[in-house]
Design a protein around this motif. Structure first.
Motif, PDB file in Angstrom:
ATOM      1  N   LYS A   1      53.826  46.112  19.716  1.00 45.73           N
ATOM      2  CA  LYS A   1      54.159  45.496  20.474  1.00 45.73           C
ATOM      3  C   LYS A   1      55.321  45.978  21.499  1.00 45.73           C
TER       4      LYS A   1
ATOM      5  N   TYR B   1      50.995  41.917  25.948  1.00 43.29           N
ATOM      6  CA  TYR B   1      52.355  42.085  25.906  1.00 43.29           C
ATOM      7  C   TYR B   1      52.868  43.227  26.465  1.00 43.29           C
ATOM      8  N   ARG B   2      52.498  44.422  26.068  1.00 42.51           N
ATOM      9  CA  ARG B   2      53.069  45.612  26.615  1.00 42.51           C
ATOM     10  C   ARG B   2      52.932  46.038  28.207  1.00 42.51           C
TER      11      ARG B   2
ATOM     12  N   LEU C   1      56.004  48.170  29.479  1.00 51.02           N
ATOM     13  CA  LEU C   1      56.226  49.161  28.451  1.00 51.02           C
ATOM     14  C   LEU C   1      55.008  50.163  28.354  1.00 51.02           C
TER      15      LEU C   1
ATOM     16  N   ASN D   1      55.316  43.378  29.858  1.00 52.11           N
ATOM     17  CA  ASN D   1      56.673  43.789  29.825  1.00 52.11           C
ATOM     18  C   ASN D   1      56.967  45.165  30.252  1.00 52.11           C
TER      19      ASN D   1
ATOM     20  N   THR E   1      52.397  52.684  27.694  1.00 54.12           N
ATOM     21  CA  THR E   1      51.361  53.031  26.656  1.00 54.12           C
ATOM     22  C   THR E   1      50.438  54.241  27.069  1.00 54.12           C
TER      23      THR E   1
ATOM     24  N   SER F   1      51.669  53.991  32.304  1.00 54.93           N
ATOM     25  CA  SER F   1      50.780  54.476  31.126  1.00 54.93           C
ATOM     26  C   SER F   1      50.134  55.586  31.446  1.00 54.93           C
TER      27      SER F   1
END
Length: 268
Positions: free
Chosen positions: A174, A203-204, A209, A207, A211, A91
Protein backbone atom coordinates in the motif's frame (compact mmCIF):
# COMPACT_ATOMS: atom_id res chain seq x y z
CA UNK A 1 36.94 -9.12 -6.30
CA UNK A 2 34.81 -6.64 -8.22
CA UNK A 3 31.04 -6.51 -7.76
CA UNK A 4 30.49 -4.62 -11.02
CA UNK A 5 28.71 -7.51 -12.73
CA UNK A 6 26.26 -7.82 -9.81
CA UNK A 7 25.63 -4.20 -8.79
CA UNK A 8 22.66 -2.34 -10.28
CA UNK A 9 24.54 0.93 -9.74
CA UNK A 10 27.53 -0.06 -11.87
CA UNK A 11 26.44 1.59 -15.14
CA UNK A 12 26.15 4.91 -13.23
CA UNK A 13 29.38 4.62 -11.25
CA UNK A 14 32.91 5.74 -12.13
CA UNK A 15 34.32 3.23 -9.62
CA UNK A 16 32.70 0.17 -11.21
CA UNK A 17 35.26 -2.54 -11.90
CA UNK A 18 38.01 -0.63 -10.09
CA UNK A 19 39.90 -1.42 -6.88
CA UNK A 20 37.17 0.12 -4.72
CA UNK A 21 34.41 -1.96 -6.31
CA UNK A 22 34.07 -4.56 -3.58
CA UNK A 23 32.02 -5.55 -0.54
CA UNK A 24 33.31 -2.54 1.40
CA UNK A 25 31.79 -0.01 -1.00
CA UNK A 26 29.24 2.00 0.97
CA UNK A 27 26.83 2.18 -1.95
CA UNK A 28 27.09 -1.57 -2.56
CA UNK A 29 26.25 -2.18 1.10
CA UNK A 30 23.38 0.31 1.01
CA UNK A 31 21.77 -1.22 -2.06
CA UNK A 32 22.83 -4.88 -1.94
CA UNK A 33 24.00 -5.48 1.61
CA UNK A 34 27.54 -6.49 2.58
CA UNK A 35 27.15 -10.04 1.30
CA UNK A 36 24.93 -9.16 -1.65
CA UNK A 37 21.79 -10.53 -0.01
CA UNK A 38 20.50 -7.51 1.89
CA UNK A 39 20.13 -3.77 1.59
CA UNK A 40 17.45 -2.05 -0.43
CA UNK A 41 17.28 -4.90 -2.93
CA UNK A 42 16.30 -7.39 -0.23
CA UNK A 43 13.76 -4.91 1.14
CA UNK A 44 12.21 -4.71 -2.34
CA UNK A 45 11.38 -8.44 -2.34
CA UNK A 46 12.23 -9.06 -6.00
CA UNK A 47 12.31 -12.83 -6.74
CA UNK A 48 15.83 -14.24 -6.96
CA UNK A 49 15.42 -15.24 -10.59
CA UNK A 50 15.19 -11.54 -11.48
CA UNK A 51 18.10 -10.39 -9.35
CA UNK A 52 20.33 -7.92 -11.15
CA UNK A 53 18.00 -7.43 -14.13
CA UNK A 54 18.24 -3.88 -15.46
CA UNK A 55 16.80 -2.15 -18.48
CA UNK A 56 20.18 -2.47 -20.16
CA UNK A 57 20.72 -6.20 -19.65
CA UNK A 58 17.10 -7.38 -19.70
CA UNK A 59 16.70 -10.53 -21.84
CA UNK A 60 13.29 -9.21 -22.92
CA UNK A 61 14.70 -6.05 -24.46
CA UNK A 62 15.44 -7.44 -27.93
CA UNK A 63 12.13 -9.25 -28.40
CA UNK A 64 10.09 -6.38 -26.94
CA UNK A 65 11.88 -3.49 -28.63
CA UNK A 66 8.77 -1.32 -29.04
CA UNK A 67 7.76 -1.86 -25.42
CA UNK A 68 11.23 -0.88 -24.25
CA UNK A 69 11.11 2.40 -26.14
CA UNK A 70 8.14 3.32 -23.96
CA UNK A 71 9.71 1.92 -20.79
CA UNK A 72 12.94 3.85 -21.38
CA UNK A 73 10.93 7.06 -21.67
CA UNK A 74 8.86 6.15 -18.62
CA UNK A 75 11.79 5.73 -16.23
CA UNK A 76 12.98 9.21 -17.12
CA UNK A 77 9.93 10.52 -15.26
CA UNK A 78 11.25 9.05 -11.99
CA UNK A 79 12.99 12.35 -11.25
CA UNK A 80 9.52 13.72 -10.44
CA UNK A 81 9.65 11.87 -7.12
CA UNK A 82 11.82 14.68 -5.77
CA UNK A 83 9.43 17.55 -6.54
CA UNK A 84 5.87 18.04 -5.33
CA UNK A 85 5.38 20.60 -8.07
CA UNK A 86 5.93 18.05 -10.84
CA UNK A 87 3.16 16.00 -12.45
CA UNK A 88 2.84 12.71 -10.62
CA UNK A 89 4.55 9.61 -11.98
CA UNK A 90 2.07 7.53 -13.94
CA UNK A 91 1.49 3.82 -13.49
CA UNK A 92 2.36 1.12 -16.03
CA UNK A 93 0.24 -1.77 -17.23
CA UNK A 94 2.40 -4.45 -18.88
CA UNK A 95 0.06 -6.73 -20.81
CA UNK A 96 0.19 -9.75 -23.05
CA UNK A 97 -2.38 -12.45 -23.65
CA UNK A 98 0.35 -15.07 -23.58
CA UNK A 99 2.41 -15.71 -20.43
CA UNK A 100 6.19 -15.75 -20.53
CA UNK A 101 6.71 -12.73 -22.79
CA UNK A 102 9.00 -10.85 -20.40
CA UNK A 103 6.51 -8.76 -18.44
CA UNK A 104 7.76 -9.74 -14.99
CA UNK A 105 11.38 -9.46 -16.09
CA UNK A 106 10.69 -5.97 -17.39
CA UNK A 107 8.73 -4.95 -14.29
CA UNK A 108 11.69 -6.06 -12.15
CA UNK A 109 14.04 -3.99 -14.31
CA UNK A 110 11.80 -0.93 -13.87
CA UNK A 111 11.75 -1.50 -10.11
CA UNK A 112 15.55 -1.71 -10.00
CA UNK A 113 15.77 1.48 -12.05
CA UNK A 114 13.57 3.23 -9.50
CA UNK A 115 15.85 2.10 -6.67
CA UNK A 116 18.90 3.39 -8.57
CA UNK A 117 17.36 6.76 -9.32
CA UNK A 118 15.94 7.15 -5.83
CA UNK A 119 19.24 6.27 -4.18
CA UNK A 120 21.41 8.46 -6.40
CA UNK A 121 18.92 11.32 -6.54
CA UNK A 122 18.55 11.36 -2.76
CA UNK A 123 22.31 11.55 -2.22
CA UNK A 124 22.62 14.35 -4.77
CA UNK A 125 20.01 16.33 -2.83
CA UNK A 126 21.56 15.59 0.57
CA UNK A 127 18.62 13.42 1.54
CA UNK A 128 18.60 10.05 3.25
CA UNK A 129 17.43 7.40 0.74
CA UNK A 130 14.48 5.36 1.93
CA UNK A 131 15.26 1.84 3.08
CA UNK A 132 12.33 0.60 1.01
CA UNK A 133 11.47 2.85 -1.92
CA UNK A 134 10.17 0.03 -4.13
CA UNK A 135 8.44 -3.28 -3.48
CA UNK A 136 7.54 -6.36 -5.53
CA UNK A 137 4.31 -8.19 -4.69
CA UNK A 138 3.71 -11.52 -6.39
CA UNK A 139 -0.09 -11.61 -6.23
CA UNK A 140 -0.24 -15.39 -6.61
CA UNK A 141 2.24 -15.95 -3.78
CA UNK A 142 0.29 -13.47 -1.67
CA UNK A 143 -2.91 -15.39 -2.35
CA UNK A 144 -1.18 -18.63 -1.33
CA UNK A 145 -0.34 -17.04 2.01
CA UNK A 146 -3.99 -16.04 2.38
CA UNK A 147 -5.06 -19.64 1.86
CA UNK A 148 -2.42 -20.75 4.34
CA UNK A 149 -4.26 -19.19 7.26
CA UNK A 150 -7.84 -19.49 6.02
CA UNK A 151 -8.08 -23.22 5.42
CA UNK A 152 -9.45 -25.60 7.99
CA UNK A 153 -7.12 -27.75 10.08
CA UNK A 154 -4.15 -25.40 9.67
CA UNK A 155 -2.00 -25.52 12.85
CA UNK A 156 -2.44 -22.36 14.87
CA UNK A 157 1.26 -21.46 14.78
CA UNK A 158 1.38 -21.86 11.00
CA UNK A 159 -1.79 -19.84 10.49
CA UNK A 160 -0.48 -17.07 12.73
CA UNK A 161 2.84 -16.88 10.90
CA UNK A 162 1.16 -16.82 7.48
CA UNK A 163 -1.30 -14.15 8.58
CA UNK A 164 1.47 -11.95 10.00
CA UNK A 165 3.46 -12.10 6.76
CA UNK A 166 0.35 -11.63 4.64
CA UNK A 167 -0.67 -8.42 6.38
CA UNK A 168 2.92 -7.15 6.43
CA UNK A 169 3.05 -7.60 2.66
CA UNK A 170 -0.29 -5.84 2.30
CA UNK A 171 0.97 -2.86 4.28
CA UNK A 172 4.18 -2.59 2.24
CA UNK A 173 2.27 -2.86 -1.02
CA UNK A 174 0.00 0.00 0.00
CA UNK A 175 2.51 2.61 1.11
CA UNK A 176 5.83 1.96 -0.69
CA UNK A 177 6.51 4.73 -3.24
CA UNK A 178 6.70 2.36 -6.23
CA UNK A 179 5.22 -1.14 -6.28
CA UNK A 180 5.09 -3.96 -8.79
CA UNK A 181 1.85 -5.95 -8.62
CA UNK A 182 2.79 -9.04 -10.57
CA UNK A 183 -0.01 -10.98 -12.27
CA UNK A 184 -3.09 -9.13 -11.05
CA UNK A 185 -5.42 -11.14 -13.26
CA UNK A 186 -6.63 -13.42 -10.46
CA UNK A 187 -9.92 -14.93 -11.62
CA UNK A 188 -10.41 -17.64 -8.97
CA UNK A 189 -10.24 -15.92 -5.61
CA UNK A 190 -12.45 -15.59 -2.58
CA UNK A 191 -14.33 -12.37 -2.07
CA UNK A 192 -12.18 -11.71 1.02
CA UNK A 193 -8.88 -11.98 -0.86
CA UNK A 194 -10.20 -9.98 -3.78
CA UNK A 195 -11.29 -7.27 -1.33
CA UNK A 196 -7.76 -7.08 0.09
CA UNK A 197 -6.26 -6.80 -3.40
CA UNK A 198 -8.81 -4.12 -4.23
CA UNK A 199 -7.82 -2.32 -1.05
CA UNK A 200 -4.16 -2.20 -2.09
CA UNK A 201 -4.94 -0.94 -5.59
CA UNK A 202 -7.50 1.58 -4.38
CA UNK A 203 -5.13 3.00 -1.74
CA UNK A 204 -2.34 3.48 -4.27
CA UNK A 205 -4.59 5.07 -6.89
CA UNK A 206 -6.20 7.39 -4.35
CA UNK A 207 -2.80 8.53 -3.08
CA UNK A 208 -1.18 8.97 -6.49
CA UNK A 209 1.43 6.25 -5.96
CA UNK A 210 2.83 4.73 -9.17
CA UNK A 211 2.25 1.03 -9.67
CA UNK A 212 3.63 -1.35 -12.28
CA UNK A 213 1.01 -3.99 -13.06
CA UNK A 214 1.67 -7.15 -15.04
CA UNK A 215 -1.28 -9.08 -16.36
CA UNK A 216 -2.62 -11.47 -18.98
CA UNK A 217 -5.94 -9.62 -18.75
CA UNK A 218 -6.41 -6.70 -21.14
CA UNK A 219 -6.95 -3.46 -19.28
CA UNK A 220 -10.33 -3.10 -20.94
CA UNK A 221 -11.40 -6.40 -19.36
CA UNK A 222 -10.34 -5.52 -15.81
CA UNK A 223 -13.95 -5.40 -14.70
CA UNK A 224 -13.73 -9.22 -14.78
CA UNK A 225 -11.12 -8.97 -12.01
CA UNK A 226 -12.13 -5.80 -10.17
CA UNK A 227 -15.45 -4.06 -9.95
CA UNK A 228 -16.10 -1.49 -12.66
CA UNK A 229 -15.33 1.48 -10.43
CA UNK A 230 -11.91 0.19 -9.42
CA UNK A 231 -11.13 -0.94 -12.96
CA UNK A 232 -11.71 2.64 -14.04
CA UNK A 233 -9.38 3.86 -11.30
CA UNK A 234 -6.61 1.53 -12.48
CA UNK A 235 -6.95 2.89 -16.01
CA UNK A 236 -6.64 6.45 -14.70
CA UNK A 237 -3.09 7.80 -15.13
CA UNK A 238 -1.92 4.37 -16.36
CA UNK A 239 0.18 3.77 -19.48
CA UNK A 240 -0.58 0.45 -21.20
CA UNK A 241 2.42 -1.28 -22.77
CA UNK A 242 1.63 -4.38 -24.84
CA UNK A 243 4.09 -7.27 -24.99
CA UNK A 244 4.05 -9.30 -28.18
CA UNK A 245 4.81 -12.87 -29.22
CA UNK A 246 4.68 -16.16 -27.40
CA UNK A 247 6.36 -17.48 -24.27
CA UNK A 248 10.09 -16.99 -23.91
CA UNK A 249 10.32 -18.71 -20.52
CA UNK A 250 13.74 -20.17 -19.86
CA UNK A 251 15.57 -17.36 -21.66
CA UNK A 252 17.36 -15.43 -18.94
CA UNK A 253 20.13 -12.90 -18.61
CA UNK A 254 22.90 -14.21 -20.86
CA UNK A 255 24.06 -10.69 -21.65
CA UNK A 256 23.94 -9.41 -18.09
CA UNK A 257 27.68 -9.33 -17.50
CA UNK A 258 28.22 -7.10 -20.52
CA UNK A 259 26.50 -4.16 -18.94
CA UNK A 260 29.44 -2.65 -17.03
CA UNK A 261 30.47 0.82 -18.16
CA UNK A 262 33.24 2.20 -15.99
CA UNK A 263 33.42 5.56 -17.74
CA UNK A 264 30.19 6.94 -16.32
CA UNK A 265 29.95 8.97 -13.16
CA UNK A 266 26.99 8.65 -10.85
CA UNK A 267 24.15 10.68 -12.33
CA UNK A 268 20.40 10.61 -12.76
Amino acid sequence: MSNADKCILSSHCSQAGGPNCNNLCSSWIAVHGFNGAGGRIAAANVPKEYAGVTLQNSPAREDQAEAYKLIDAYVNTFKRQFSDAEERIKSLYLYSESPGTGKTTSASAVLHEYIVRHYIGSLQRDRQPLERCAYFLDVNAWQTLFLGFNRSHVPAETAEAHAAEYYAMESRAKVTPLVVLDDIGVRTATDAFRADLHGVVNYRVANGLPTVYTSNVAIGDLAQVFDARLADRVRDMCVVIPFVGGSKRGIRRSAQKSRVNTSLKISE
